[in-house]
Structure formats: C-alpha cells, structure tokens
Write an enzyme that holds these catalytic residues in place. Structure first.
Site, PDB file in Angstrom:
ATOM      1  N   THR A  13       2.632   9.134  38.091  1.00 38.13           N
ATOM      2  CA  THR A  13       3.172   8.812  39.410  1.00 38.13           C
ATOM      3  C   THR A  13       2.853   7.359  39.772  1.00 38.13           C
ATOM      4  O   THR A  13       1.880   6.779  39.279  1.00 38.13           O
ATOM      5  CB  THR A  13       2.615   9.753  40.490  1.00 38.13           C
ATOM      6  OG1 THR A  13       1.204   9.561  40.647  1.00 38.13           O
ATOM      7  CG2 THR A  13       2.894  11.209  40.136  1.00 38.13           C
ATOM      8  N   GLY A  14       3.707   6.781  40.603  1.00 38.22           N
ATOM      9  CA  GLY A  14       3.514   5.384  40.996  1.00 38.22           C
ATOM     10  C   GLY A  14       3.506   4.459  39.800  1.00 38.22           C
ATOM     11  O   GLY A  14       2.653   3.569  39.694  1.00 38.22           O
ATOM     12  N   SER A  15       4.483   4.628  38.900  1.00 34.54           N
ATOM     13  CA  SER A  15       4.420   3.932  37.614  1.00 34.54           C
ATOM     14  C   SER A  15       5.503   2.877  37.434  1.00 34.54           C
ATOM     15  O   SER A  15       5.802   2.488  36.305  1.00 34.54           O
ATOM     16  CB  SER A  15       4.485   4.948  36.470  1.00 34.54           C
ATOM     17  OG  SER A  15       5.490   5.917  36.682  1.00 34.54           O
ATOM     18  N   THR A  16       6.083   2.400  38.516  1.00 37.19           N
ATOM     19  CA  THR A  16       7.073   1.330  38.376  1.00 37.19           C
ATOM     20  C   THR A  16       6.418  -0.036  38.240  1.00 37.19           C
ATOM     21  O   THR A  16       7.067  -1.005  37.855  1.00 37.19           O
ATOM     22  CB  THR A  16       8.041   1.310  39.576  1.00 37.19           C
ATOM     23  OG1 THR A  16       7.299   1.106  40.786  1.00 37.19           O
ATOM     24  CG2 THR A  16       8.814   2.621  39.668  1.00 37.19           C
ATOM     25  N   GLY A  18       2.129  -2.159  38.180  1.00 36.24           N
ATOM     26  CA  GLY A  18       0.677  -2.065  38.274  1.00 36.24           C
ATOM     27  C   GLY A  18       0.032  -1.168  37.233  1.00 36.24           C
ATOM     28  O   GLY A  18       0.503  -1.036  36.098  1.00 36.24           O
ATOM     29  N   ILE A  19      -1.086  -0.549  37.635  1.00 37.28           N
ATOM     30  CA  ILE A  19      -1.851   0.294  36.721  1.00 37.28           C
ATOM     31  C   ILE A  19      -1.010   1.463  36.236  1.00 37.28           C
ATOM     32  O   ILE A  19      -1.073   1.848  35.061  1.00 37.28           O
ATOM     33  CB  ILE A  19      -3.149   0.772  37.393  1.00 37.28           C
ATOM     34  CG1 ILE A  19      -4.122  -0.401  37.563  1.00 37.28           C
ATOM     35  CG2 ILE A  19      -3.808   1.886  36.587  1.00 37.28           C
ATOM     36  CD1 ILE A  19      -5.363  -0.067  38.378  1.00 37.28           C
ATOM     37  N   GLY A  20      -0.203   2.036  37.102  1.00 37.19           N
ATOM     38  CA  GLY A  20       0.640   3.149  36.696  1.00 37.19           C
ATOM     39  C   GLY A  20       1.610   2.773  35.595  1.00 37.19           C
ATOM     40  O   GLY A  20       1.809   3.522  34.633  1.00 37.19           O
ATOM     41  N   SER A 136     -11.131   4.956  42.448  1.00 42.28           N
ATOM     42  CA  SER A 136     -11.440   3.531  42.567  1.00 42.28           C
ATOM     43  C   SER A 136     -12.936   3.367  42.731  1.00 42.28           C
ATOM     44  O   SER A 136     -13.627   4.285  43.198  1.00 42.28           O
ATOM     45  CB  SER A 136     -10.718   2.947  43.783  1.00 42.28           C
ATOM     46  OG  SER A 136     -11.208   1.663  44.115  1.00 42.28           O
ATOM     47  N   TYR A 149      -9.015   3.707  53.118  1.00 44.31           N
ATOM     48  CA  TYR A 149      -8.681   3.736  51.690  1.00 44.31           C
ATOM     49  C   TYR A 149      -9.827   4.337  50.890  1.00 44.31           C
ATOM     50  O   TYR A 149      -9.618   5.203  50.034  1.00 44.31           O
ATOM     51  CB  TYR A 149      -8.377   2.318  51.212  1.00 44.31           C
ATOM     52  CG  TYR A 149      -8.206   2.185  49.716  1.00 44.31           C
ATOM     53  CD1 TYR A 149      -7.017   2.580  49.106  1.00 44.31           C
ATOM     54  CD2 TYR A 149      -9.216   1.651  48.921  1.00 44.31           C
ATOM     55  CE1 TYR A 149      -6.855   2.451  47.727  1.00 44.31           C
ATOM     56  CE2 TYR A 149      -9.052   1.515  47.549  1.00 44.31           C
ATOM     57  CZ  TYR A 149      -7.867   1.919  46.958  1.00 44.31           C
ATOM     58  OH  TYR A 149      -7.701   1.796  45.605  1.00 44.31           O
TER      59      TYR A 149
END
Length: 255
Positions: A13-16, A18-20, A136, A149
């Site tokens: 998820t969130g892989s468009t 950055g880390i993803g 994190s 956060y």
C-alpha cells in the site's frame, strides 16, 4: 542468500512513491508479483509503468472502509501484505483538532487493520504469509512537533505484536519495520540544499541537527529500507515474528 519470492503475490500500500515504491521494486526483483496502490489512478499507472513486468495496480482511498474492502477483493490471493500507506506532517499538539487526529488514524492505522483483517485468514489457510507494518523510529522517539504521527506509529507496533501472537503457529509471520530519516520523496521535498550541495549532504546535515543520536550520521536510502522489507517478506525470515526491526541508523538510543 537468495530472497526467492517466485510464485508469491505481494500487495504494497502507498507504493506510488517513496519507501512503498522502493519496497515494490525490491519484491519484484526477488521474483514476486506486486500490486501497487495509491489514491490517484494516474499515479498508480505511472508507478506500474516504472516498475515494469510483474507489477499491476489498483487505485483506492484507504481512509475509506469500502475502498479497503474493494482492494482486498480485487487483489485476489495475497501472500505478502506490506502496510505502508501513511502520511506525516509537523503540527503542534494544541493546534491538532479531532478531524486531524481522525485523518491520521484512518490513514496510518485503520488501513492496515482493515486489510490485515481481510487478507490474513486466507494466508493462514494456505499455511504461509508475511504481514509487514511500516512503523517509524518516531514510534519510540516521539517527535514533539508530530505527536499525532508518533502515536499512530506506536499503534502499529502494538498491532503487529498482537497479530503475531494471534497468528502463532499458522505459518503467517507479522512484523514491524521502523525506518529512521530516509531519502524518500517526502524528505527530499522538505530539504533546501545550499548552492553546490547534494541532496544527500543536505539530508546528512538535517540528521545531524535534528537526530543527533544517529549512528550512521546520514539519512538512509529508500533501497536500504526496502532491503529489510524484502528480507522480512522472504522465506528466510521464517523464525522472525512479532519483531520491531529498526532501519533507523541508530537514531533510537537504546539497546
């Protein structure tokens, strides 16, 4: 050592970006099929094109329960679930209202809760699965300017540990990965390198000023974090479950 993931299907998820995105690339390199997710279809399509063969994409807003349900259905069989979707941003505690808290909680925590609830039972039936929560160093080293956060990332530690115990003996492992300062798109966009300075040097200056306990004295690369994710996703990590695995450059000052 060979992180062979041939025949495995991963949902990141969130892989468009950055880390993803780095995790998706690493899992592809290990032979897995990878499903990319993001909110915007254009971003998903672009990420799939960059990743190449073996990658597919599904656009979904994971703050919405119905989108989480749809993603789980459309993904089909998932052997590796990387719960990476999240957001961050500085904001004083006394200026952070209920709507802000709800937004962070739904993105950073409930997306992982919902997808894990939907996808883990089938992993257990097959006798093999990997579930990875991107926490994190801020889960332990709570930043005073991002308390909201930090709380969500601490929640992921509790969630991953509890789920690991719930899935004991099933062949499904559950772990959390804790990056520190990382040269992701989010970090680089907030840096202002001096004239003639590289982005890596600017990030190192940031780390020295804001995370002085860092042992490596620089930001990690996305690839360095992705390497840990690839290991935890692989069959070689079969004796690792319920762990909080730090890729923080030694920022958290504890043994």
């Amino acid at each position: 050592m060979n992180f062979d993931l041939s025949g495995k299907r991963a949902l990141v998820t969130g892989s468009t970006k950055g880390i993803g995105h780095g995790a998706a690339a690493a899992l592809l390199e290990c032979g897995a099929e990878v499903i990319v997710t993001g909110r915007a279809q254009d971003d998903v399509d672009s990420a799939v094109q960059r990743l190449g063969a073996g990658a597919t994409g599904i656009a979904a807003d994971l703050t919405r329960p119905e989108d989480c349900d749809r993603l789980a259905r459309e993904a089909g069989r998932v052997d590796i679930l990387v719960n990476n979707a999240g957001k961050f941003g500085g904001q004083d505690f006394f200026d952070t209202n209920d709507a802000d808290w709800d937004g962070y909680w739904s993105t950073n925590v409930m997306s992982g809760v919902r997808l894990s609830r939907a996808l883990i039972p089938a992993m257990a039936e097959r006798g093999w699965g990997r579930v990875i929560f991107l926490s994190s160093e801020s889960a332990i080293n709570i930043p005073p300017d991002m308390i909201h956060y930090g709380v969500t990332k601490t929640a992921y530690l509790a969630l991953s540990r509890g789920l690991a115990k719930r899935m004991a003996g099933t062949g499904v492992t559950v772990n959390a990965v804790l990056p520190g300062p990382t040269l992701s798109d989010g970090m680089t966009s907030g840096l202002d390198p001096a004239e003639g300075q590289t982005i890596e040097d600017a990030a190192a200056d940031f780390v020295k000023a804001n995370r002085p306990s860092s042992v490596i004295r620089r930001a990690a690369s996305v690839e360095e974090v992705a390497n840990m994710i690839a290991y935890v996703a692989s069959p070689l990590s079969s004796a690792t479950s319920g762990a909080s695995l730090r890729v923080d450059g030694g920022v958290v000052d504890t043994i």
